[in-house]
Scaffold this active site. Structure first.
Site, short mmCIF file in Angstrom:
data_model
loop_
_atom_site.label_atom_id
_atom_site.label_comp_id
_atom_site.label_asym_id
_atom_site.label_seq_id
_atom_site.Cartn_x
_atom_site.Cartn_y
_atom_site.Cartn_z
N GLU A 23 -1.20 4.58 -7.88
CA GLU A 23 -0.87 5.54 -6.84
C GLU A 23 0.41 6.25 -7.28
O GLU A 23 1.42 5.60 -7.59
CB GLU A 23 -0.65 4.77 -5.52
CG GLU A 23 -0.55 5.64 -4.31
CD GLU A 23 -1.92 6.01 -3.67
OE1 GLU A 23 -2.98 5.69 -4.24
OE2 GLU A 23 -1.89 6.64 -2.61
N LYS B 262 0.86 -1.20 0.00
CA LYS B 262 0.00 0.00 0.00
C LYS B 262 0.89 1.24 0.00
O LYS B 262 1.57 1.52 0.97
CB LYS B 262 -0.93 -0.01 1.22
CG LYS B 262 -1.92 1.14 1.20
CD LYS B 262 -2.96 0.98 2.31
CE LYS B 262 -4.12 1.93 2.17
NZ LYS B 262 -3.76 3.33 2.15
P1 AMP Z 1 -7.48 4.50 2.31
O1 AMP Z 1 -7.36 5.81 1.60
O2 AMP Z 1 -6.72 4.41 3.58
O3 AMP Z 1 -8.93 4.07 2.45
O4 AMP Z 1 -6.83 3.36 1.40
C1 AMP Z 1 -7.20 3.15 0.08
C2 AMP Z 1 -6.25 3.91 -0.84
O5 AMP Z 1 -4.95 3.33 -0.82
C3 AMP Z 1 -6.63 3.86 -2.28
O6 AMP Z 1 -7.62 4.79 -2.58
C4 AMP Z 1 -5.31 4.18 -2.98
O7 AMP Z 1 -5.19 5.59 -3.07
C5 AMP Z 1 -4.25 3.73 -2.00
N1 AMP Z 1 -3.40 2.61 -2.46
C6 AMP Z 1 -2.09 2.50 -2.25
N2 AMP Z 1 -1.60 1.36 -2.73
C7 AMP Z 1 -2.63 0.69 -3.30
C8 AMP Z 1 -2.76 -0.56 -3.97
N3 AMP Z 1 -1.74 -1.37 -4.15
N4 AMP Z 1 -3.99 -0.92 -4.39
C9 AMP Z 1 -5.05 -0.11 -4.20
N5 AMP Z 1 -4.99 1.08 -3.57
C10 AMP Z 1 -3.79 1.49 -3.13
#
Ligand code: AMP
Length: 614
Positions: free
Chosen positions: A331, A281
């Site tokens: 990202e 992530k």
């Molecule tokens: P959150 O914003 O904490 O809800 O986490 C989801 C967000 O993580 C997504 O909207 C992306 O912007 C980010 N992200 C980072 N790495 C990834 C990945 N490998 N797959 C999907 N989302 C990712």
């Protein structure tokens, strides 16, 4: 259609004290509107002149709007300024001065929706030398023919805020109400069958409610892949529900992003998904890239067009993406080119700017880590299982320096997930996202197709929470000078499109931030608590919800004063010791953390605690 009809409805909507009433009024307005005007009226309800992704900024500074009002009213500009200071809303000022003018002069004509819309459009498009004068003239021309109530709403559009609190979900609900009679036999039977299973009383009402919800769902499915409520409204008006068939995924029109659920451990993730893909992530900007021929458009998760801010990514797309037309996501993250080290979010966020882009791109070049693909050379891939989409993605991207695939493994072992998690956190990443191998791309929703696991912070909730600002309290003591001491914030109830209070946030902001917040919030202040807001606490100043902040807190506790989760849990939930981390400019109130998520976090937190006590 006369603009007066619209303005009268806006006024009723502004006064409405429940969302239900707001929706009914909106439905009535849409019903009265013909197919030639509907698109423009939907845009105006959203406080804009084009779908948000086009980024058409109507922006006119307050000073110039004051000048236009002064020009047509005969009042000196100073006096208009003075009135603005008292009322805090130039719309109200315009209404007042026109009411007075009415006694002395006749209006020069009737305003049509098209005339209002076109002048506002010309204002938005005016550029270069002499454009400010032109804008003032165009606005004054409208005001000259406007009745006081029309002036109130005309003025608010170029200032960027209508203060009506109509969210996109309310607009879709209003469409659904008007389409009830349109439902064909197949749809009606689907609902009948569902009701038969349930043997409910009040069948007719229940039938209508369910049918309306189903129609709303069908509209939202299309909205999720085509974020343009204006064009959807027009198609519905012309062809009824059949109009939905004309809406397709299109490069250049953003798709609403899939969202991630959260679970507290690798074990629970594997229990939920079984064998799954697990990806690193990255903590940067989520971008949705649209390539059509030689043209590239980069959208933020809020569907803003960010192409000018990320020139190196647009260039890299042209070099590294094999398809002629494609839509994919990733990202974007600042990486230290010397060491390969991932830089923190605070560094990446500096790239979101309008000036000195070239210099910044040199100092902090972005790398794009791609993780999904929705469209590839004319084919809609959203329905394919993730496993297949990932294969397509691997084929889509040529090897190169600027775009690469996210690091990913496939496993069904919690131990392996934990190891992968530790590895990535050790490299400065945020954690992992697990993905259901068989799930389609679920636009605009948070389902268990993606599950995130983030590194935890001692003594803090594992994840930060994004809350919408619904009001504020004037500063006391040392903070009197800032006009703002604490924010009243809320989370989003997706089911009912309401914002329910969760915390009063008074720490974490610098003096500068307090001043900035007061400045932007006072521009969206409203006289009474908005209909979409559920709060027992009385803010000193209510605002029409527009801004979201990220907060950290120690835990979620039950609360007698807050309203989040009250319906579901019997008692409200609140954040304990909340502190602001950042202003989330990339999120709208509808993208704040949801009540459902808060309840889940509340339960997980007790669950983890019990685990620790054993
Ligand atoms: P959150 O914003 O904490 O809800 O986490 C989801 C967000 O993580 C997504 O909207 C992306 O912007 C980010 N992200 C980072 N790495 C990834 C990945 N490998 N797959 C999907 N989302 C990712």
């Amino acid at each position: 259609m006369q603009f007066k009809i619209v303005a009268d409805y806006f006024e009723k909507i502004e006064k409405a004290n429940s969302r239900l009433l707001m929706t009914d009024l909106l439905a009535e307005l849409f019903k009265k509107t013909g197919s030639d005007d509907i698109q423009q009226i939907v845009f105006l309800c959203q406080g804009q002149l084009a779908p948000p992704y086009e980024g058409l900024d109507i922006g006119m500074g307050e000073k110039f709007v004051e000048e236009a009002i002064a020009k047509i009213s005969g009042y000196p500009k100073k006096e208009i300024e003075q009135k603005f200071k008292v009322k805090g809303d130039l719309g109200l000022v315009a209404e007042e001065v026109l009411k007075k003018k009415k006694q002395s002069a006749l209006f020069s004509g009737e305003l049509s929706v098209a005339k209002v819309f076109n002048n506002l459009l010309k204002i938005a498009r005016a550029e270069g030398k002499g454009s400010q004068d032109l804008k003032i003239r165009l606005l004054a021309e409208l005001l000259n023919s406007a009745k006081p109530v029309e002036a109130k709403y005309i003025i608010r559009v170029p200032l960027g805020h209508l203060r009506l609190g109509i969210g996109d979900p309310t607009i879709m609900d209003a469409f659904a109400i008007n389409l009830l009679k349109e439902a064909d036999a197949k749809l009606k039977k689907e609902i009948e069958d569902k009701l038969k299973e349930k043997k409910v009383d009040k069948r007719k009402e229940e039938f209508e409610r369910k049918l309306r919800m189903r129609i709303r769902e069908l509209i939202e499915e299309k909205y999720n892949v085509h974020s343009d409520l204006g064009s959807i409204a027009e198609k519905l008006k012309r062809n009824g529900l059949n109009g939905l068939k004309e809406i397709h995924i299109t490069p250049g029109v953003p798709i609403r992003p899939t969202l991630a659920e959260r679970l507290p451990s690798a074990g629970e993730i594997v229990k939920k998904l079984g064998k799954c893909a697990v990806e690193a992530k990255y903590d940067g900007f989520r971008v949705q890239v649209h390539k059509y021929g030689e043209k590239v458009t980069i959208f933020s998760r809020r569907q803003e067009n960010m192409t000018p801010m990320f020139p190196e990514i647009a260039e890299a797309v042209k070099k590294q993406v094999k398809a002629k037309d494609a839509i994919f996501e990733g990202e974007a993250l600042a990486v230290n080119e010397q060491t390969g080290e991932y830089l923190p979010f605070q560094v990446t966020i500096q790239r979101k700017r309008k000036y000195d882009i070239k210099e910044m791109a040199k100092d902090f070049p972005l790398r794009l880590f791609v993780f999904d693909v929705m469209f590839d050379d004319g084919k809609n891939l959203m329905g394919l299982p993730f496993k297949e989409r990932r294969k397509k993605l691997e084929k889509l991207i040529k090897k190169g320096n600027d775009i690469e695939l996210t690091k990913s493994i496939v496993t069904d072992s919690p131990k392996t997930v934990d190891k992968f998690f530790e590895e990535n956190v050790g490299k400065g990443l945020e954690g992992i996202i697990a993905k259901d191998l068989s799930a389609p791309y679920i636009a605009g929703a948070r389902k268990f197709s993606w599950i995130k696991l983030k590194r935890s912070y001692k003594g803090e909730l594992q994840d930060s929470v994004d809350v919408a600002i619904i009001g504020y309290f004037k500063g006391k003591g040392a903070r009197t000078q800032f006009g703002l001491g604490a924010l009243l914030t809320a989370v989003y109830d997706e089911k009912e499109d309401m914002l329910r209070s969760i915390a009063k946030v008074g720490t974490g902001m610098s003096e500068q931030q307090l001043q900035d917040l007061e400045k932007i919030l006072s521009k969206t202040s409203v006289k009474k608590k908005p209909a979409r807001v559920d709060s027992e606490l009385e803010a000193d100043v209510w605002v029409s919800p527009k801004y979201v902040i990220e907060v950290r807190a120690d835990e979620i506790t039950k609360s007698p004063v807050h309203r989040a989760g009250k319906k579901e849990e019997g008692e409200g939930l609140a954040l304990r010791f909340p502190r602001m981390i950042s202003i989330r400019q990339d999120k709208k109130p509808e993208e704040a953390t949801s009540v459902k998520e808060i309840i889940k976090m509340f339960k997980q937190q007790t669950h983890v605690k019990i685990g620790e006590e054993k």
